[in-house]
Design a protein around this motif. Structure first.
Motif, PDB file in Angstrom:
ATOM      1  N   LEU A   1       0.797  -1.163  -0.141  1.00 10.05           N
ATOM      2  CA  LEU A   1       0.048  -0.045   0.042  1.00 10.05           C
ATOM      3  C   LEU A   1       0.878   1.153   0.005  1.00 10.05           C
ATOM      4  CD1 LEU A   1      -2.606  -0.877   2.619  1.00 10.05           C
ATOM      5  CD2 LEU A   1      -2.846  -1.297   0.474  1.00 10.05           C
ATOM      6  N   LEU A   2       0.425   2.142  -0.652  1.00 15.99           N
ATOM      7  CA  LEU A   2       1.002   3.621  -0.787  1.00 15.99           C
ATOM      8  C   LEU A   2      -0.171   4.535  -0.107  1.00 15.99           C
ATOM      9  CD1 LEU A   2       2.406   3.576  -4.437  1.00 15.99           C
ATOM     10  CD2 LEU A   2       3.555   2.834  -2.061  1.00 15.99           C
ATOM     11  N   VAL A   3       0.260   5.122   0.782  1.00 18.64           N
ATOM     12  CA  VAL A   3      -0.756   6.035   1.636  1.00 18.64           C
ATOM     13  C   VAL A   3      -0.296   7.634   1.828  1.00 18.64           C
ATOM     14  CG1 VAL A   3      -2.081   6.271   3.549  1.00 18.64           C
ATOM     15  CG2 VAL A   3      -1.332   3.906   2.959  1.00 18.64           C
ATOM     16  N   ASP A   4      -1.224   8.411   1.245  1.00 20.99           N
ATOM     17  CA  ASP A   4      -0.902   9.915   1.582  1.00 20.99           C
ATOM     18  C   ASP A   4      -1.398  10.060   3.178  1.00 20.99           C
ATOM     19  OD1 ASP A   4      -0.445  12.426   1.069  1.00 20.99           O
ATOM     20  OD2 ASP A   4      -2.416  12.909   0.450  1.00 20.99           O
ATOM     21  N   LEU A   5      -0.920  11.049   3.647  1.00 21.05           N
ATOM     22  CA  LEU A   5      -1.529  11.559   4.838  1.00 21.05           C
ATOM     23  C   LEU A   5      -2.482  12.501   4.809  1.00 21.05           C
ATOM     24  CD1 LEU A   5       2.123  11.728   6.796  1.00 21.05           C
ATOM     25  CD2 LEU A   5       0.311   9.843   6.537  1.00 21.05           C
ATOM     26  N   ARG A   6      -2.447  13.548   4.273  1.00 21.98           N
ATOM     27  CA  ARG A   6      -3.313  14.711   4.161  1.00 21.98           C
ATOM     28  C   ARG A   6      -4.597  14.250   3.264  1.00 21.98           C
ATOM     29  NH1 ARG A   6      -0.549  20.264   5.592  1.00 21.98           N
ATOM     30  NH2 ARG A   6       0.286  19.443   7.681  1.00 21.98           N
ATOM     31  N   MET A   7      -5.778  13.787   3.659  1.00 28.83           N
ATOM     32  CA  MET A   7      -6.899  13.642   2.816  1.00 28.83           C
ATOM     33  C   MET A   7      -8.149  14.211   3.577  1.00 28.83           C
ATOM     34  SD  MET A   7      -6.088   9.716   1.389  1.00 28.83           S
ATOM     35  CE  MET A   7      -5.521   9.141   2.832  1.00 28.83           C
ATOM     36  N   PRO A   8      -9.150  14.436   2.905  1.00 29.90           N
ATOM     37  CA  PRO A   8     -10.528  14.811   3.438  1.00 29.90           C
ATOM     38  C   PRO A   8     -10.990  13.568   4.044  1.00 29.90           C
ATOM     39  CG  PRO A   8     -10.407  14.888   1.055  1.00 29.90           C
ATOM     40  CD  PRO A   8      -9.164  14.533   1.455  1.00 29.90           C
ATOM     41  N   GLY A   9     -11.365  13.765   5.324  1.00 30.68           N
ATOM     42  CA  GLY A   9     -12.015  12.476   6.172  1.00 30.68           C
ATOM     43  C   GLY A   9     -11.054  12.116   7.017  1.00 30.68           C
ATOM     44  N   MET A  10     -10.872  10.706   7.032  1.00 33.84           N
ATOM     45  CA  MET A  10      -9.889  10.118   7.519  1.00 33.84           C
ATOM     46  C   MET A  10      -8.428  10.562   7.240  1.00 33.84           C
ATOM     47  SD  MET A  10      -9.318   6.039   8.150  1.00 33.84           S
ATOM     48  CE  MET A  10     -10.956   5.765   8.884  1.00 33.84           C
ATOM     49  N   ASP A  11      -7.394  10.780   8.027  1.00 36.56           N
ATOM     50  CA  ASP A  11      -6.202  10.796   7.447  1.00 36.56           C
ATOM     51  C   ASP A  11      -5.227   9.699   7.302  1.00 36.56           C
ATOM     52  OD1 ASP A  11      -4.813  10.098  10.059  1.00 36.56           O
ATOM     53  OD2 ASP A  11      -4.819  12.084  10.668  1.00 36.56           O
ATOM     54  N   GLY A  12      -4.159   9.577   6.763  1.00 37.96           N
ATOM     55  CA  GLY A  12      -3.372   8.205   6.496  1.00 37.96           C
ATOM     56  C   GLY A  12      -2.895   7.798   7.643  1.00 37.96           C
ATOM     57  N   ILE A  13      -2.403   8.480   8.712  1.00 33.44           N
ATOM     58  CA  ILE A  13      -1.941   7.760   9.931  1.00 33.44           C
ATOM     59  C   ILE A  13      -3.240   7.027  10.564  1.00 33.44           C
ATOM     60  CG2 ILE A  13      -1.286   8.145  12.285  1.00 33.44           C
ATOM     61  CD1 ILE A  13       0.671  10.391  11.318  1.00 33.44           C
ATOM     62  N   THR A  14      -4.460   7.559  10.682  1.00 31.90           N
ATOM     63  CA  THR A  14      -5.521   6.663  11.254  1.00 31.90           C
ATOM     64  C   THR A  14      -5.670   5.651  10.342  1.00 31.90           C
ATOM     65  OG1 THR A  14      -6.406   8.941  12.143  1.00 31.90           O
ATOM     66  CG2 THR A  14      -7.839   6.961  11.753  1.00 31.90           C
ATOM     67  N   ALA A  15      -5.692   5.911   8.935  1.00 32.01           N
ATOM     68  CA  ALA A  15      -5.740   4.583   8.252  1.00 32.01           C
ATOM     69  C   ALA A  15      -4.783   3.471   8.394  1.00 32.01           C
ATOM     70  CB  ALA A  15      -5.777   5.146   6.886  1.00 32.01           C
ATOM     71  N   ILE A  16      -3.579   3.700   8.518  1.00 31.87           N
ATOM     72  CA  ILE A  16      -2.606   2.802   8.831  1.00 31.87           C
ATOM     73  C   ILE A  16      -2.982   2.064  10.085  1.00 31.87           C
ATOM     74  CG2 ILE A  16      -0.224   2.464   9.454  1.00 31.87           C
ATOM     75  CD1 ILE A  16       0.360   4.920   7.268  1.00 31.87           C
ATOM     76  N   GLU A  17      -3.413   2.931  11.190  1.00 34.29           N
ATOM     77  CA  GLU A  17      -3.718   2.277  12.353  1.00 34.29           C
ATOM     78  C   GLU A  17      -4.724   1.211  12.284  1.00 34.29           C
ATOM     79  OE1 GLU A  17      -2.332   6.016  15.262  1.00 34.29           O
ATOM     80  OE2 GLU A  17      -4.381   6.053  14.763  1.00 34.29           O
ATOM     81  N   HIS A  18      -5.688   1.621  11.432  1.00 32.50           N
ATOM     82  CA  HIS A  18      -6.902   0.737  11.222  1.00 32.50           C
ATOM     83  C   HIS A  18      -6.349  -0.466  10.623  1.00 32.50           C
ATOM     84  CE1 HIS A  18     -10.603   2.919  12.416  1.00 32.50           C
ATOM     85  NE2 HIS A  18      -9.859   4.154  12.013  1.00 32.50           N
ATOM     86  N   ILE A  19      -5.645  -0.574   9.555  1.00 26.62           N
ATOM     87  CA  ILE A  19      -4.910  -1.570   8.719  1.00 26.62           C
ATOM     88  C   ILE A  19      -4.157  -2.407   9.702  1.00 26.62           C
ATOM     89  CG2 ILE A  19      -3.340  -2.374   7.017  1.00 26.62           C
ATOM     90  CD1 ILE A  19      -4.402   0.504   5.539  1.00 26.62           C
ATOM     91  N   ARG A  20      -3.391  -1.840  10.495  1.00 25.79           N
ATOM     92  CA  ARG A  20      -2.545  -2.661  11.435  1.00 25.79           C
ATOM     93  C   ARG A  20      -3.404  -3.259  12.710  1.00 25.79           C
ATOM     94  NH1 ARG A  20       0.572  -3.385   7.738  1.00 25.79           N
ATOM     95  NH2 ARG A  20       2.687  -2.000   7.425  1.00 25.79           N
ATOM     96  N   ALA A  21      -4.405  -2.678  12.922  1.00 24.09           N
ATOM     97  CA  ALA A  21      -5.383  -3.478  13.837  1.00 24.09           C
ATOM     98  C   ALA A  21      -6.193  -4.395  13.301  1.00 24.09           C
ATOM     99  CB  ALA A  21      -6.303  -2.197  14.492  1.00 24.09           C
ATOM    100  N   ARG A  22      -6.177  -4.799  12.083  1.00 22.14           N
ATOM    101  CA  ARG A  22      -7.178  -5.652  11.448  1.00 22.14           C
ATOM    102  C   ARG A  22      -6.864  -6.987  11.999  1.00 22.14           C
ATOM    103  NH1 ARG A  22      -9.178  -4.906   5.866  1.00 22.14           N
ATOM    104  NH2 ARG A  22      -9.412  -7.054   5.737  1.00 22.14           N
ATOM    105  N   GLY A  23      -7.768  -8.116  12.052  1.00 29.60           N
ATOM    106  CA  GLY A  23      -7.475  -9.395  12.942  1.00 29.60           C
ATOM    107  C   GLY A  23      -7.207 -10.259  11.643  1.00 29.60           C
ATOM    108  N   ASP A  24      -6.375 -10.128  10.764  1.00 31.71           N
ATOM    109  CA  ASP A  24      -6.392 -10.943   9.447  1.00 31.71           C
ATOM    110  C   ASP A  24      -4.810 -10.844   8.916  1.00 31.71           C
ATOM    111  OD1 ASP A  24      -6.491  -8.782   7.910  1.00 31.71           O
ATOM    112  OD2 ASP A  24      -8.373  -9.444   7.135  1.00 31.71           O
ATOM    113  N   ALA A  25      -4.678 -11.537   7.944  1.00 36.73           N
ATOM    114  CA  ALA A  25      -3.219 -11.228   7.474  1.00 36.73           C
ATOM    115  C   ALA A  25      -3.127  -9.994   6.671  1.00 36.73           C
ATOM    116  CB  ALA A  25      -2.901 -12.498   6.124  1.00 36.73           C
TER     117      ALA A  25
END
Length: 129
Positions: free
Chosen positions: A48-72
């Protein structure tokens, strides 16, 4: 390699797509963090390539959500691509779970080097070679 680029700016997505085309990679696009998380729910990506500044959820929050997933998919490599130049930004991104941080404008060689470091690390069982 199948890459997802989560970036709200269409021109930035196009530039990176052109770079990845040179390497023979395919790139899916998400215009927001929420759309990127939804794409990750239904598709498999090698990176994944992720920008940080986006409308709505920012990139750091998105990364935290991805890392918190319960799967591979929680372990998918993530490269942040940002124009933000805050002094502690790299540390914040790494703490959130990013593997690499690149600053805009991104040069093709810098992108490929970052991708190569991640692939080498993953091929060596987690050690950077």
């Amino acid at each position: 390699m199948n890459v997802l680029f989560i970036e709200d700016d269409r021109m930035n997505r196009r530039v990176v797509r052109d770079m990845l085309d040179v390497a023979g990679a395919t790139m899916a696009e998400a215009e927001s963090a929420e759309a990127g998380l939804a794409a990750l729910d239904t598709q498999t990506f090698d990176m994944l390539l992720v920008d940080l500044r986006m409308p709505g959820m920012d990139g750091i929050t998105a990364i935290e959500h991805i890392r918190a997933r319960g799967d591979a998919k929680a372990n998918v490599p993530i490269i942040v691509i940002t124009a933000d130049t805050a002094l502690d930004l790299r540390e914040r991104c790494i703490a959130a779970g990013a593997d690499e941080v690149l600053f805009k404008p991104v040069a093709m060689d810098a992108l490929f080097e970052a991708m190569g470091r991640i692939l080498a690390r993953d091929a060596d069982g987690g050690m950077i070679v």
